[in-house]
Design a protein around this motif. Structure first.
Motif, PDB file in Angstrom:
ATOM      1  N   SER A   1      12.374   1.470  -4.355  1.00  0.00           N
ATOM      2  CA  SER A   1      13.820   1.687  -5.366  1.00  0.00           C
ATOM      3  C   SER A   1      14.937   0.777  -4.745  1.00  0.00           C
ATOM      4  O   SER A   1      15.720   0.642  -5.640  1.00  0.00           O
ATOM      5  N   HIS A   2      14.907   0.478  -3.400  1.00  0.00           N
ATOM      6  CA  HIS A   2      16.023  -0.525  -2.957  1.00  0.00           C
ATOM      7  C   HIS A   2      15.272  -1.476  -2.314  1.00  0.00           C
ATOM      8  O   HIS A   2      14.334  -1.237  -1.559  1.00  0.00           O
ATOM      9  N   VAL A   3      15.918  -2.571  -1.956  1.00  0.00           N
ATOM     10  CA  VAL A   3      15.700  -3.447  -0.911  1.00  0.00           C
ATOM     11  C   VAL A   3      16.914  -3.626   0.365  1.00  0.00           C
ATOM     12  O   VAL A   3      18.030  -3.174  -0.169  1.00  0.00           O
ATOM     13  N   ILE A   4      16.274  -3.591   1.539  1.00  0.00           N
ATOM     14  CA  ILE A   4      17.215  -3.533   2.730  1.00  0.00           C
ATOM     15  C   ILE A   4      17.257  -4.827   3.265  1.00  0.00           C
ATOM     16  O   ILE A   4      16.521  -5.500   3.615  1.00  0.00           O
ATOM     17  N   ALA A   5      18.372  -5.370   3.499  1.00  0.00           N
ATOM     18  CA  ALA A   5      18.873  -6.625   3.794  1.00  0.00           C
ATOM     19  C   ALA A   5      19.601  -6.642   5.033  1.00  0.00           C
ATOM     20  O   ALA A   5      20.697  -5.866   5.137  1.00  0.00           O
ATOM     21  N   THR A   6      19.574  -7.640   6.099  1.00  0.00           N
ATOM     22  CA  THR A   6      20.309  -7.754   7.367  1.00  0.00           C
ATOM     23  C   THR A   6      20.216  -9.294   7.698  1.00  0.00           C
ATOM     24  O   THR A   6      21.549 -10.032   7.230  1.00  0.00           O
TER      25      THR A   6
ATOM     26  N   ASN B   1       0.951  -1.160  -0.109  1.00  0.00           N
ATOM     27  CA  ASN B   1       0.000  -0.135  -0.124  1.00  0.00           C
ATOM     28  C   ASN B   1       0.846   1.193   0.107  1.00  0.00           C
ATOM     29  O   ASN B   1       0.597   2.113  -0.744  1.00  0.00           O
ATOM     30  N   ALA B   2       2.137   1.254   0.724  1.00  0.00           N
ATOM     31  CA  ALA B   2       2.815   2.489   0.922  1.00  0.00           C
ATOM     32  C   ALA B   2       3.606   2.471  -0.127  1.00  0.00           C
ATOM     33  O   ALA B   2       3.671   3.636  -0.966  1.00  0.00           O
ATOM     34  N   LEU B   3       4.054   1.536  -0.974  1.00  0.00           N
ATOM     35  CA  LEU B   3       5.113   1.651  -2.047  1.00  0.00           C
ATOM     36  C   LEU B   3       4.231   2.217  -3.235  1.00  0.00           C
ATOM     37  O   LEU B   3       4.585   2.878  -4.122  1.00  0.00           O
ATOM     38  N   ALA B   4       3.041   1.767  -3.440  1.00  0.00           N
ATOM     39  CA  ALA B   4       2.016   1.959  -4.563  1.00  0.00           C
ATOM     40  C   ALA B   4       1.881   3.233  -4.622  1.00  0.00           C
ATOM     41  O   ALA B   4       1.777   3.961  -5.790  1.00  0.00           O
ATOM     42  N   GLU B   5       2.030   4.158  -3.489  1.00  0.00           N
ATOM     43  CA  GLU B   5       1.521   5.501  -3.202  1.00  0.00           C
ATOM     44  C   GLU B   5       2.499   6.371  -3.949  1.00  0.00           C
ATOM     45  O   GLU B   5       2.435   7.388  -4.575  1.00  0.00           O
TER      46      GLU B   5
ATOM     47  N   ASN C   1       9.303   3.892  -6.650  1.00  0.00           N
ATOM     48  CA  ASN C   1      10.778   4.190  -6.756  1.00  0.00           C
ATOM     49  C   ASN C   1      11.273   5.294  -5.997  1.00  0.00           C
ATOM     50  O   ASN C   1      12.232   5.952  -6.613  1.00  0.00           O
ATOM     51  N   ALA C   2      10.689   5.264  -4.853  1.00  0.00           N
ATOM     52  CA  ALA C   2      11.053   6.449  -3.923  1.00  0.00           C
ATOM     53  C   ALA C   2      11.517   5.814  -2.512  1.00  0.00           C
ATOM     54  O   ALA C   2      12.339   6.596  -1.819  1.00  0.00           O
ATOM     55  N   PHE C   3      11.171   4.640  -2.203  1.00  0.00           N
ATOM     56  CA  PHE C   3      11.260   4.146  -0.859  1.00  0.00           C
ATOM     57  C   PHE C   3      12.085   3.048  -0.727  1.00  0.00           C
ATOM     58  O   PHE C   3      12.154   1.910  -1.721  1.00  0.00           O
ATOM     59  N   HIS C   4      12.815   2.522  -0.003  1.00  0.00           N
ATOM     60  CA  HIS C   4      13.429   1.292   0.532  1.00  0.00           C
ATOM     61  C   HIS C   4      12.579   0.425   1.066  1.00  0.00           C
ATOM     62  O   HIS C   4      11.903   0.927   2.044  1.00  0.00           O
TER      63      HIS C   4
END
Length: 252
Positions: free
Chosen positions: A98-103, A69-73, A76-79
């Motif tokens: 725009s990016h994926v975050i991994a740990t 829901n957040a990404l669709a708004e 390509n702006a949020f990780h």
């Protein structure tokens, strides 16, 4: 120095949580803020202020729908972070991240898992990966922690580790997990280390609660360490004016 906004998701809701309270037992989690507002409403606010590069973190299960829901708004702006691996990285990029975050996928049994690093790089591409090096302090060193900050790895935040890991990602995200959500001021020593040794952009999170704290981040971070603010912001029930933080970041 940029202000990088955040949206933390827990049980499908936008929340602000004391990081050190995270565990498998949800009854022990300390919440500073929780709302029934859709995450897209927060994204819309950030979009109006053109605050790219923020992070959406899925804390546990039942958050995929809210994250999408957040990404669709604002595509390509949020990780996006939380359970990211080589198997789902492209799915989240296709969903608008725009990016994926991994740990945790990168650190296994306390060590850097080179095979998984290479798999992730192949799946997403170096330019679309953020490595979350959130850490806790022990014996004057900052140890990277995984699995919702519950497990210590053997790896520390250092010139050697930052230099090596920068070969596999575009940015670093570093929460000072001991003070995350406690609004007790930023960890200036950690910020100094990040400014001195990180060869790529890095965002610091943890403890910021005032404009004075942000000014200290600017000074100790040599105006190159980005920052995020969570629980202290008035949009998350805190006292720190969101508009003032945005204005500061545009002029710093």
């Amino acid at each position: 120095m940029e202000f990088r906004p955040c949206i933390d998701l827990h049980d499908g809701k936008v929340k602000q949580i004391v990081g050190s309270s995270l565990s498998d037992d949800s009854q022990n989690i300390i919440e500073n803020f929780s709302t029934d507002k859709q995450p897209s409403k927060f994204v819309r606010l950030y979009k109006n202020d053109n605050l790219r590069g923020g992070h959406i973190i899925k804390l546990g299960a039942k958050n995929d729908e809210a994250a999408k829901n957040a990404l669709a708004e604002w595509e390509n702006a949020f990780h996006i972070g939380g359970g990211i691996s080589d198997e789902n990285a492209k799915l989240w990029l296709d969903a608008g991240a725009s990016h994926v975050i991994a740990t945790s996928f990168v650190f296994k049994n306390g060590k850097i898992n080179l095979e998984n690093l290479q798999k992730l790089k192949k799946a997403a591409g170096k330019k679309r990966i953020v490595l979350d090096l959130s850490c806790k302090k022990r014996e004057e060193k900052y140890y990277i922690v995984t699995d919702r900050w519950q497990k210590f790895s053997d790896e520390t935040i250092s010139q050697k580790s930052l230099s090596f890991l920068s070969q596999y990602c575009d940015e670093f995200l570093v929460h000072a997990a001991d003070i995350e959500g406690k609004k007790q001021g930023a960890d200036l020593k950690l910020i100094e280390i990040l400014a001195k040794y990180s060869p790529i952009p890095v965002t610091y999170a943890g403890g910021i609660s005032s404009m004075d704290d942000i000014e200290k981040v600017r000074i100790y971070g040599k105006n190159i360490v980005n920052f995020t603010v969570g629980s202290a912001l008035n949009i998350f029930g805190g006292h720190l004016d969101y508009a003032a933080v945005v204005k500061f970041s545009k002029t710093a």
